[in-house]
Scaffold this active site. Structure first.
Site, PDB file in Angstrom:
ATOM      1  CE1 TYR A  89      -6.150  12.529 -10.664  1.00 16.68           C
ATOM      2  CE2 TYR A  89      -6.166  14.056 -12.203  1.00 16.68           C
ATOM      3  CZ  TYR A  89      -5.841  12.078 -11.990  1.00 16.68           C
ATOM      4  OH  TYR A  89      -4.795  11.718 -12.337  1.00 16.68           O
ATOM      5  CG  ASP A  98      -1.824   2.008   1.495  1.00 18.22           C
ATOM      6  OD1 ASP A  98      -1.454   2.144   1.249  1.00 18.22           O
ATOM      7  OD2 ASP A  98      -2.590   0.885   2.796  1.00 18.22           O
TER       8      ASP A  98
END
Length: 259
Positions: free
Chosen positions: A161, A64
């Site tokens: 984003y 991860d």
């Protein structure tokens, strides 16, 4: 140019799908021993097995990339198992599924922070630990993945984003300048309209509408294949780009050439 990475080890994150999977395949086809990493163990193992079946050297390590201890362990295991780390493609990046719809003033802090974590934190952690190894082992080449949303206004993915992808560009340049004298090159690509799983979160019909709406902004009016993005990463990591560092390469069908 098959074999340009013979004897080198390449690490690719988000390698189970999309640009990451295409990049891992391209590295392998060019002779590198490839370590694929992702949180999707099943699909990641399938990708690695497919590369081995084609005669390439490929292994999968689950990690991860938002967790520093797992990124550190990923790099350490890559080095221990394969004898080094020479090339890296940091592809991890994702937006919150609910961030594209609301206007800026209606977006949640949760969505913003999630996107910063997935795009910027992951890139920082990967760079940190990849560079830590490369400093003492002859250098290397690293490619990050940003987005046109980090260069131009784009509502896709919301405020988080575009902000995080812009920060990835600056982080790339910072690392490139900081480590140029130690043989480490760091660049990034900025993909244009490239259908990956991020486009399909709301289903195939919505994805088609979104892609069609965005493609009209490109002079070359078609979606860009993940393999075309991977080709940019491969070039930036190759000796052919030996004097290229701190560069953000838009692979965008000419989108940014209009501005």
């Amino acid at each position: 140019m098959a074999g340009r990475f013979e004897g080198k080890v390449a690490l690719v994150t988000a390698a189970a799908d999309g640009i990451g999977a295409a990049t891992a395949k391209a590295f392998a086809e060019n002779g590198a021993r490839v370590v694929l990493s992702d949180i999707n163990t099943e699909l990641g193992e399938e990708r690695a097995e497919a590369l081995r079946a084609a005669g390439h050297s490929a292994t999968f390590i689950r990690a991860d990339a938002t967790r520093e201890e797992e990124v550190e362990a990923l790099v350490r295991r890559t080095v221990l198992d394969h004898g080094g780390l020479h090339l890296a493609a940091n592809v991890v990046g994702d937006g919150h599924p609910g961030a594209s719809g609301p206007e800026f003033h209606q977006q949640s802090l949760e969505a913003f922070e999630y996107t910063i974590m997935m795009c910027l934190r992951t890139t920082f952690l990967c760079l940190k630990h990849e560079i830590a190894h490369m400093i003492d082992h002859g250098g290397g080449a690293i490619a990050n993945v940003t987005s046109l949303a980090g260069m131009l206004y784009n509502s896709f993915g919301g405020a988080g984003y575009g902000s995080s992808k812009a920060a990835v560009i600056r982080l790339t340049k910072f690392a490139a300048v900081s480590y140029a004298d130690r043989g480490i090159r760091v660049n990034c690509i900025a993909p244009g309209v490239t259908p990956t799983r991020a486009y399909y979160k709301s289903g195939p019909e919505h994805a088609k509408v979104l892609i069609d709406e965005q493609v009209i902004n490109q002079p070359i009016r078609r979606a860009i294949a993940t393999e075309e993005q991977a080709a940019g990463i491969i070039w930036l990591c190759s000796d052919e780009a030996s004097m290229v560092t701190g560069h953000n390469l838009p692979i965008d069908g000419g989108w940014t050439a209009q501005y």
